[in-house]
Design a protein around this motif. Structure first.
Motif, PDB file in Angstrom:
ATOM      1  N   ILE A  82       0.826  -1.217   0.000  1.00 20.31           N
ATOM      2  CA  ILE A  82       0.000   0.000   0.000  1.00 20.31           C
ATOM      3  C   ILE A  82       0.857   1.263   0.000  1.00 20.31           C
ATOM      4  CG2 ILE A  82      -1.641   1.336   1.379  1.00 20.31           C
ATOM      5  CD1 ILE A  82      -3.146  -1.238   1.900  1.00 20.31           C
ATOM      6  N   PRO A  83       1.894   1.381   0.846  1.00 14.16           N
ATOM      7  CA  PRO A  83       2.775   2.546   0.704  1.00 14.16           C
ATOM      8  C   PRO A  83       3.420   2.638  -0.673  1.00 14.16           C
ATOM      9  CG  PRO A  83       3.102   1.532   2.846  1.00 14.16           C
ATOM     10  CD  PRO A  83       2.223   0.599   2.056  1.00 14.16           C
ATOM     11  N   LEU A  86       0.781   4.052  -3.003  1.00 17.74           N
ATOM     12  CA  LEU A  86       0.561   5.476  -2.761  1.00 17.74           C
ATOM     13  C   LEU A  86       1.747   6.309  -3.237  1.00 17.74           C
ATOM     14  CD1 LEU A  86      -1.188   5.243   0.707  1.00 17.74           C
ATOM     15  CD2 LEU A  86      -2.223   5.983  -1.443  1.00 17.74           C
ATOM     16  N   VAL A 180       3.331  11.587   0.373  1.00 18.86           N
ATOM     17  CA  VAL A 180       3.165  10.140   0.514  1.00 18.86           C
ATOM     18  C   VAL A 180       2.945   9.776   1.976  1.00 18.86           C
ATOM     19  CG1 VAL A 180       4.270   7.895   0.193  1.00 18.86           C
ATOM     20  CG2 VAL A 180       4.528   9.672  -1.551  1.00 18.86           C
ATOM     21  N   GLN A 181       3.697  10.383   2.872  1.00 20.51           N
ATOM     22  CA  GLN A 181       3.547  10.113   4.302  1.00 20.51           C
ATOM     23  C   GLN A 181       2.125  10.431   4.764  1.00 20.51           C
ATOM     24  OE1 GLN A 181       5.750  12.710   6.916  1.00 20.51           O
ATOM     25  NE2 GLN A 181       5.772  11.215   8.570  1.00 20.51           N
ATOM     26  N   VAL A 184      -0.287   7.804   3.299  1.00 17.18           N
ATOM     27  CA  VAL A 184      -0.169   6.509   3.971  1.00 17.18           C
ATOM     28  C   VAL A 184      -0.826   6.565   5.344  1.00 17.18           C
ATOM     29  CG1 VAL A 184       1.436   4.860   5.001  1.00 17.18           C
ATOM     30  CG2 VAL A 184       1.877   5.779   2.713  1.00 17.18           C
ATOM     31  N   ASN A 185      -0.539   7.617   6.100  1.00 14.08           N
ATOM     32  CA  ASN A 185      -1.102   7.721   7.443  1.00 14.08           C
ATOM     33  C   ASN A 185      -2.620   7.864   7.418  1.00 14.08           C
ATOM     34  OD1 ASN A 185       1.308   7.465   8.860  1.00 14.08           O
ATOM     35  ND2 ASN A 185       1.759   9.646   8.726  1.00 14.08           N
ATOM     36  N   TRP A 188      -3.771   4.190   5.022  1.00 16.88           N
ATOM     37  CA  TRP A 188      -3.362   2.851   5.412  1.00 16.88           C
ATOM     38  C   TRP A 188      -3.669   2.520   6.860  1.00 16.88           C
ATOM     39  CZ3 TRP A 188      -2.849  -1.914   5.077  1.00 16.88           C
ATOM     40  CH2 TRP A 188      -2.034  -2.662   5.923  1.00 16.88           C
TER      41      TRP A 188
END
Length: 221
Positions: A82-83, A86, A180-181, A184-185, A188
């Motif tokens: 998933i990361p 993304l 992206v961070q 993801v946070n 995800w």
């Protein structure tokens, strides 16, 4: 140049023109000039500006869906896939500014454009729902593995990422890594908890799902 090669040149020129000027501002004459062809040659490939615009929306839809399929596939844990997906999404948005300026949002006010945009977006939601439906635990997000439920779950993710992409375009100084961070946070963490079985569902009170007990006259609010 082959017909397919010429068409690709035209599409890339049109992507640049619509990104810079929007649907209303870009003209077929400008696109022909950018493509290095005459307007009659341009109309040999596309019947109208609307026809060309629709093709670009469909192209972007297909590229994004293929990007999700390619990067979510694999035997690695979802915490890796998933990361990665993304990150690929952020790369696509950065390399294809047509997506946040035209594909993710419709601002022309033109009824014909709006209808085509809505149709292509609906197809994208359904396709993304199918892709996400392959992820373990995805059915728990909306409480079902039915196509409509998976599409609803996909829309939560899609709309959040769409908003982030549009925001990023207005704040290009923000580095890709932070985008992206954030993605993801935001995406995800919740998905991961649901995949472990930690899902919320409406309370059942008195046998009625989602019912709220009535307050007494003297009950504090």
């Amino acid at each position: 140049m082959t017909s397919a090669g010429r068409r690709e040149v035209i599409e890339r020129a049109a992507l640049a023109a619509f990104t810079a000027r929007g649907y209303r501002g870009a003209s077929m004459e400008e696109i022909a000039t950018r493509s290095g062809v005459t307007p009659p040659v341009l109309y040999d490939h596309f019947d109208s500006k609307l026809d060309l615009y629709r093709r670009l929306l469909e192209r972007t839809r297909d590229e994004l869906i293929e990007m999700w399929r390619a990067n979510l596939a694999g035997d690695e844990p979802a915490a890796e896939r998933i990361p990665r997906a993304l990150g690929a999404w952020a790369d696509y948005v950065q390399a294809h500014p047509f997506a946040p300026t035209n594909f993710f949002v419709e601002t022309t006010g033109d009824p014909a454009v709006r209808a085509i945009h809505a149709e292509v977006q609906a197809e994208a939601r359904a396709a993304l729902g199918t892709v996400l439906g392959g992820e373990p635990g995805s059915e728990a997000i909306a409480g079902s593995d039915e196509a409509l439920a998976l599409e609803m779950s996909a829309e939560v993710i899609r709309s959040g990422l769409t908003g982030l992409a549009i925001w990023w375009q207005a704040h290009p100084e923000v580095p890709r890594e932070r985008i992206v961070q954030t993605a993801v946070n935001a995406v995800w963490i919740g998905f991961e908890r649901v995949s472990r079985g930690e899902a919320w569902s409406p309370p059942r009170i008195g046998g009625v799902e989602g019912a709220v007990p009535a307050r007494g006259d003297g009950e504090a609010g």
